[in-house]
Motif scaffolding. Structure first.
Motif, PDB file in Angstrom:
ATOM      1  N   GLN A 138       5.163   5.570 -11.309  1.00  0.00           N
ATOM      2  CA  GLN A 138       3.848   5.352 -11.904  1.00  0.00           C
ATOM      3  C   GLN A 138       3.094   4.186 -11.264  1.00  0.00           C
ATOM      4  O   GLN A 138       1.888   4.045 -11.451  1.00  0.00           O
ATOM      5  CB  GLN A 138       3.994   5.093 -13.405  1.00  0.00           C
ATOM      6  CG  GLN A 138       4.596   6.260 -14.176  1.00  0.00           C
ATOM      7  CD  GLN A 138       6.124   6.244 -14.203  1.00  0.00           C
ATOM      8  OE1 GLN A 138       6.762   5.474 -13.479  1.00  0.00           O
ATOM      9  NE2 GLN A 138       6.705   7.095 -15.020  1.00  0.00           N
ATOM     10  N   LEU A 139       3.815   3.331 -10.511  1.00  0.00           N
ATOM     11  CA  LEU A 139       3.178   2.179  -9.872  1.00  0.00           C
ATOM     12  C   LEU A 139       2.982   2.371  -8.374  1.00  0.00           C
ATOM     13  O   LEU A 139       2.344   1.528  -7.726  1.00  0.00           O
ATOM     14  CB  LEU A 139       4.014   0.917 -10.113  1.00  0.00           C
ATOM     15  CG  LEU A 139       4.200   0.501 -11.571  1.00  0.00           C
ATOM     16  CD1 LEU A 139       5.051  -0.766 -11.658  1.00  0.00           C
ATOM     17  CD2 LEU A 139       2.864   0.294 -12.264  1.00  0.00           C
ATOM     18  N   GLY A 140       3.529   3.429  -7.803  1.00  0.00           N
ATOM     19  CA  GLY A 140       3.392   3.679  -6.379  1.00  0.00           C
ATOM     20  C   GLY A 140       4.442   2.973  -5.556  1.00  0.00           C
ATOM     21  O   GLY A 140       5.150   2.077  -6.032  1.00  0.00           O
ATOM     22  N   SER A 141       4.561   3.368  -4.295  1.00  0.00           N
ATOM     23  CA  SER A 141       5.588   2.814  -3.409  1.00  0.00           C
ATOM     24  C   SER A 141       5.036   1.861  -2.361  1.00  0.00           C
ATOM     25  O   SER A 141       5.799   1.147  -1.703  1.00  0.00           O
ATOM     26  CB  SER A 141       6.329   3.950  -2.700  1.00  0.00           C
ATOM     27  OG  SER A 141       5.433   4.717  -1.900  1.00  0.00           O
ATOM     28  N   GLU A 142       3.705   1.815  -2.184  1.00  0.00           N
ATOM     29  CA  GLU A 142       3.107   0.949  -1.175  1.00  0.00           C
ATOM     30  C   GLU A 142       1.858   0.284  -1.746  1.00  0.00           C
ATOM     31  O   GLU A 142       1.094   0.910  -2.478  1.00  0.00           O
ATOM     32  CB  GLU A 142       2.740   1.739   0.083  1.00  0.00           C
ATOM     33  CG  GLU A 142       3.920   2.419   0.754  1.00  0.00           C
ATOM     34  CD  GLU A 142       3.514   3.230   1.977  1.00  0.00           C
ATOM     35  OE1 GLU A 142       2.378   3.030   2.450  1.00  0.00           O
ATOM     36  OE2 GLU A 142       4.330   4.048   2.432  1.00  0.00           O
ATOM     37  N   VAL A 143       1.668  -0.982  -1.396  1.00  0.00           N
ATOM     38  CA  VAL A 143       0.492  -1.730  -1.827  1.00  0.00           C
ATOM     39  C   VAL A 143       0.015  -2.583  -0.668  1.00  0.00           C
ATOM     40  O   VAL A 143       0.818  -3.241   0.009  1.00  0.00           O
ATOM     41  CB  VAL A 143       0.784  -2.648  -3.036  1.00  0.00           C
ATOM     42  CG1 VAL A 143      -0.471  -3.444  -3.410  1.00  0.00           C
ATOM     43  CG2 VAL A 143       1.269  -1.853  -4.227  1.00  0.00           C
ATOM     44  N   SER A 144      -1.269  -2.587  -0.426  1.00  0.00           N
ATOM     45  CA  SER A 144      -1.856  -3.496   0.555  1.00  0.00           C
ATOM     46  C   SER A 144      -3.161  -4.017  -0.022  1.00  0.00           C
ATOM     47  O   SER A 144      -3.912  -3.274  -0.655  1.00  0.00           O
ATOM     48  CB  SER A 144      -2.110  -2.790   1.890  1.00  0.00           C
ATOM     49  OG  SER A 144      -3.000  -1.706   1.718  1.00  0.00           O
ATOM     50  N   ASN A 145      -3.424  -5.308   0.171  1.00  0.00           N
ATOM     51  CA  ASN A 145      -4.677  -5.853  -0.343  1.00  0.00           C
ATOM     52  C   ASN A 145      -5.067  -7.141   0.370  1.00  0.00           C
ATOM     53  O   ASN A 145      -4.229  -7.867   0.908  1.00  0.00           O
ATOM     54  CB  ASN A 145      -4.588  -6.101  -1.857  1.00  0.00           C
ATOM     55  CG  ASN A 145      -3.617  -7.204  -2.244  1.00  0.00           C
ATOM     56  OD1 ASN A 145      -2.490  -6.938  -2.645  1.00  0.00           O
ATOM     57  ND2 ASN A 145      -4.040  -8.449  -2.154  1.00  0.00           N
TER      58      ASN A 145
END
Length: 506
Positions: free
Chosen positions: A78-85
């Motif tokens: 539900q939170l995803g596997s990849e994050v970029s910011n």
């Protein structure tokens, strides 16, 4: 909008820096502010009147940063596997006069989450399990804004303070399914503290907040839309609202209180206890504002510590504990009349209990500006239990953990270097998943199985952070900070996180 945000807060915090004009060298203030002893006790400062005694110096910082997180699969789908910011951050803490202090912070984040599954809402860990979901998911673009500020004033025996913060978030996707989520989260606190004697203070604070989130999920493909589910916990959903009811909002509020006792010079026994009640309704706006779910959460947390931070040999021991109980209530809905549904009753169907206990210590030496070091061992116990009453379903997880943090700071001429090494191992001592009355239409169970498989295994985390500070004229400085973190699970899941920040300190 982004450039205006950065410009306005750069000017504000530069102005704060002019007001502060602290005579302590900037590298000394930075080393002290980020040292384990300065932040060893934290819950006390939820009271804005107590926050008056958090630091004896002024410090302000403006930074820009970048974060990239990649995993071979999501820990929680539900939170995803990849994050970029990309991010912009600023904070300040300073005396205004001899008996008053002000502090504030702000940040802006713009980025993307990849491979989000079984969740089309924002703030999942706050509103779970009552989200609209589908089996497709995908990336989510987001922008987040945060503003906070506090003020405290000391009198002969009494100190009073106020504090408030506001967070705004928008998340969206440009391909089907296309959610557009808008979050508004406002919180405020007011507190007082009284001098009991020459050494100790006692305080009390009141806290309140208002939470709102709107979700609007749409499909524009001519090939049709995916099945959507209004989830209610452990794979359950409202069958009659599949393929519909995708315009919803969460209307929530929070309130609480806390009490504190502490030594003014950070040497001695300190303690804090807090209680907060948070509740919200999930309402379907495209069905005549039909209230579908209600969640009530009660949380208690406590912190007890003994510290000795005034001599060359500095040490402390601390225990923290929190208990959270969530109760989920489902509405009983009558037959539709001209597409107007009526709530005829309600039933309590969900229970979530979470317990976290940590015992930690710190020891180190702060003899001079050339070299400072600290070691901070810790051990913990964590328990999570989610139960759905009818049909009977339960997920239970328990962990034992141990970790160690090492912090060192060294100065050379105009430069100062900080190194932080941290490692933690978590051993799963109990794992149980029991599901009854499963049928082939409950495909949302895929998200439950994936989360359980990951959370029920042993895992460890390694973190390394390096920071370089350089002194500029007029007692100001610049810095560069790099951070790497590795998470590994025995379920063949691994995640890498890289962060880089740079900015000004004054």
């Amino acid at each position: 909008m982004i450039s205006r945000f950065i410009l306005v807060f750069s000017l504000i915090f530069q102005t704060f820096g002019v007001w502060a004009q602290d005579s302590i060298p900037v590298n000394t203030r930075t080393r002290t502010y980020f040292s384990p002893t300065e932040n060893f006790v934290s819950q006390l400062y939820d009271n804005p009147a107590i926050n008056y005694y958090a630091h004896t110096f002024s410090i302000s910082e403006i930074q820009i940063g970048w974060k990239q997180q990649n995993a071979n699969k999501a820990i929680l789908p539900q939170l995803g596997s990849e994050v970029s910011n990309f991010s912009f951050n600023a904070f300040s803490y300073m005396p205004l006069k001899a008996n008053s202090k002000v502090w504030g912070s702000a940040y802006f984040k713009k980025g993307r989450k990849e491979k989000v599954e079984w969740n089309e809402a924002s703030d999942y860990l706050m509103v779970y399990p009552y989200v609209v979901a589908d089996s497709i998911g995908g990336e989510m673009d987001f922008e987040e804004y945060y503003f906070a500020g506090g003020y405290a004033q000391e009198h002969e025996r009494l100190t009073w303070g106020i504090y408030g913060n506001y967070r705004a978030l928008i998340e969206y996707r440009k391909i089907d399914p296309r959610p557009k989520n808008i979050v508004s989260d406002l919180r405020a606190s007011i507190g007082i503290s009284v001098k009991l004697n020459r050494q100790y203070l006692a305080g009390i604070a009141l806290h309140a907040g208002k939470y709102k989130q709107t979700n609007d999920l749409k499909f524009f493909s001519e090939l049709g839309s995916a099945v959507t589910y209004n989830l209610s916990g452990l794979g359950m959903d409202y069958v009659r609202f599949r393929r519909g009811a995708t315009s919803i909002y969460y209307d929530g509020e929070r309130y609480g209180a806390s009490i504190e006792i502490l030594p003014r010079n950070k040497t001695g026994l300190s303690g804090a206890f807090g209680y907060e009640k948070f509740s919200f309704e999930k309402i379907i706006s495209d069905l005549n504002d039909l209230p579908l779910n209600e969640l009530k959460q009660n949380e208690m947390k406590a912190e007890l510590a003994y510290t000795s931070f005034q001599s060359v040999h500095q040490w402390g021991i601390r225990t923290k504990a929190s208990y959270q109980k969530r109760k989920g209530i489902e509405s009983l809905i009558g037959s539709a009349s001209t597409n107007v549904y009526e709530k005829t009753g309600e039933a309590e169907q969900l229970s979530v209990k979470r317990t976290d206990i940590t015992l930690s210590g710190v020891y180190g030496r702060d003899k001079n500006q050339r070299l400072t070091w600290y070691v901070s061992p810790r051990a913990g116990f964590n328990s999570f239990e989610m139960e759905y009453l009818d049909p009977a379903r339960v997920m239970k997880l328990e962990y034992l953990s141990g970790g160690m943090n090492f912090f060192a700071s060294a100065g050379y001429k105009k430069s100062a270097f900080q190194l932080t090494l941290d490692g933690e191992y978590r051993n799963n001592s109990t794992a149980d998943l029991q599901l009854t009355e499963i049928n082939k239409e409950q495909i949302a169970l895929a998200g439950v199985y994936a989360a359980y498989d990951n959370l029920s295994t042993n895992n460890w985390t390694t973190n390394i952070e390096l920071r370089w500070n350089y002194t500029l004229p007029k007692n100001r400085g610049i810095f560069i900070k790099l951070n790497w973190q590795h998470d590994s699970y025995k379920s063949d899941l691994h995640r890498e996180t890289l962060q880089a920040h740079c900015g000004f300190v004054f």
